[in-house]
Design a protein around this motif. Structure first.
Motif, mmCIF file in Angstrom:
data_model
loop_
_atom_site.group_PDB
_atom_site.id
_atom_site.type_symbol
_atom_site.label_atom_id
_atom_site.label_comp_id
_atom_site.label_asym_id
_atom_site.label_seq_id
_atom_site.Cartn_x
_atom_site.Cartn_y
_atom_site.Cartn_z
ATOM 1 N N GLY A 219 0.813 -1.209 0.000
ATOM 2 C CA GLY A 219 0.000 0.000 0.000
ATOM 3 C C GLY A 219 0.845 1.258 0.000
ATOM 4 O O GLY A 219 1.958 1.283 -0.523
ATOM 5 N N ASP A 220 0.299 2.307 0.597
ATOM 6 C CA ASP A 220 0.993 3.598 0.622
ATOM 7 C C ASP A 220 2.148 3.614 1.619
ATOM 8 O O ASP A 220 3.121 4.342 1.437
ATOM 9 C CB ASP A 220 0.002 4.725 0.973
ATOM 10 N N LYS A 221 2.038 2.814 2.684
ATOM 11 C CA LYS A 221 3.075 2.817 3.713
ATOM 12 C C LYS A 221 4.216 1.888 3.325
ATOM 13 O O LYS A 221 4.017 0.886 2.648
ATOM 14 C CB LYS A 221 2.485 2.381 5.060
ATOM 15 N N ARG A 222 5.415 2.233 3.796
ATOM 16 C CA ARG A 222 6.584 1.393 3.532
ATOM 17 C C ARG A 222 6.438 0.068 4.275
ATOM 18 O O ARG A 222 5.985 0.013 5.415
ATOM 19 C CB ARG A 222 7.853 2.110 3.974
ATOM 20 N N ILE A 223 6.821 -1.012 3.600
ATOM 21 C CA ILE A 223 6.682 -2.354 4.166
ATOM 22 C C ILE A 223 8.051 -2.893 4.547
ATOM 23 O O ILE A 223 9.013 -2.795 3.779
ATOM 24 C CB ILE A 223 6.004 -3.300 3.158
ATOM 25 N N PHE A 224 8.124 -3.469 5.734
ATOM 26 C CA PHE A 224 9.356 -4.079 6.202
ATOM 27 C C PHE A 224 9.165 -5.582 6.342
ATOM 28 O O PHE A 224 8.112 -6.048 6.792
ATOM 29 C CB PHE A 224 9.780 -3.483 7.549
ATOM 30 N N ASN A 225 10.197 -6.330 5.979
ATOM 31 C CA ASN A 225 10.157 -7.782 6.079
ATOM 32 C C ASN A 225 9.859 -8.226 7.509
ATOM 33 O O ASN A 225 9.112 -9.185 7.733
ATOM 34 C CB ASN A 225 11.499 -8.357 5.600
ATOM 35 N N ASP A 226 10.439 -7.513 8.486
ATOM 36 C CA ASP A 226 10.245 -7.876 9.890
ATOM 37 C C ASP A 226 8.787 -7.774 10.318
ATOM 38 O O ASP A 226 8.325 -8.549 11.157
ATOM 39 C CB ASP A 226 11.100 -6.969 10.795
#
Length: 306
Positions: A219-226
């Motif tokens: 989506g619009d927010k940054r995604i982190f693997n953690d």
């Protein structure tokens, strides 16, 4: 002026000239990391002072804290720049010739994966209601063996529900501050993955009201693997099974196929491996176990002929 040119400065210029915008960002970042190591280990080493001895010392210093395969990657990066320096007559001869690659003792990385019963317990913990959630993300990787970035890059257009196919042709660059579509890891990663009918029904309902060309999960927010790994960890604990990572779901998918006697070639294509050697080396323990079972079958068959 050439006599004063430092190796680290030449390598930095070489990377900017030949690698920027010519390789994938993740590959470019690796070259940048190599430059930082050169700067740390041989900050004052001049290009003109490069000899087989000084280059070997650089490799040895790097190898003190890295495994041999990582040392090989470092050597390939630096050697590429040095070969060009030789061709440009900035140095007289190739100091990387006959270099000896060392490294710390290889640590055995046991591929962690779930068995069929554990995976079923995990999937039973997923909440698959209306709306996009990480539950659907976990289900998708478990059923397809997609890489994390490949799953993030999927759009509704990538699903061919009538043919029960999933078209993998791109990834999502989740490591950058502003995420965007990116190429696949290699050409073999561009592939069609057959879907089972249950997955088709679940995702056809999920994608019904979503934009066709927008990522389903990114989506619009940054995604982190953690973030996703922590979500999966909670699901594993709820299911009372071993805690695994999202990448281990990919291993789980492959291992279950191998145990189901799916050929290595088919598993390699489904995973998007560039060749079967990658698949064989990654799942060697499973393949050896299956070969032992095959040997038992062969002996029983031959004994029955008497």
């Amino acid at each position: 002026m050439t006599q004063e040119l430092l190796l680290q400065d030449y390598f930095k210029q070489w990377v900017e000239l030949y690698k920027r915008d010519a390789v994938r960002k993740v590959t470019y970042d690796k070259y940048q990391l190599t430059h930082r190591h050169i700067k740390r280990l041989a900050a004052e080493l001049k290009l003109s002072d490069l000899t087989r001895l000084t280059y070997q010392q650089l490799l040895n210093d790097y190898a003190e804290n890295h495994e041999r395969q990582t040392v090989l990657d470092f050597h390939r990066h630096v050697r590429g720049a040095i070969i060009d320096a030789v061709e440009e007559q900035l140095i007289d001869r190739d100091p990387t010739r006959k270099a000896i690659l060392k490294g710390t003792k290889h640590r055995k990385h046991k591929t962690k994966y779930l068995n069929q019963f554990e995976l079923r317990a995990l999937l039973n913990e997923l909440t698959l209601n209306d709306g996009v959630t990480w539950d659907y993300f976990i289900l998708l990787i478990a059923k397809t063996g997609l890489r994390f970035s490949e799953a993030l890059g999927l759009t509704p257009n990538d699903f061919d529900f009538s043919r029960q196919n999933l078209n993998v042709s791109k990834t999502w660059d989740y490591k950058s501050v502003v995420g965007d579509f990116a190429p696949t890891k290699n050409m073999s990663s561009v592939r069609k993955i057959q879907l089972d009918w249950q997955t088709v029904i679940q995702f056809s309902q999920l994608a019904k009201n979503l934009p066709d060309d927008k990522p389903i999960f990114a989506g619009d927010k940054r995604i982190f693997n953690d973030t996703v790994n922590h979500f999966l960890e909670r699901k594993c604990k709820q299911a009372n099974i071993s805690v695994i990572s999202i990448h281990s779901l990919r291993h789980t998918h492959a291992s279950l196929l191998l145990y189901a006697n799916v050929s290595i070639a088919s598993v390699a294509r489904r995973l998007g491996h560039s060749n079967m050697t990658t698949t064989q080396s990654t799942y060697l323990h499973i393949i050896q176990e299956l070969e032992n079972q095959d040997n038992d079958k062969v002996m029983k068959h031959l004994a029955a002929l008497v």
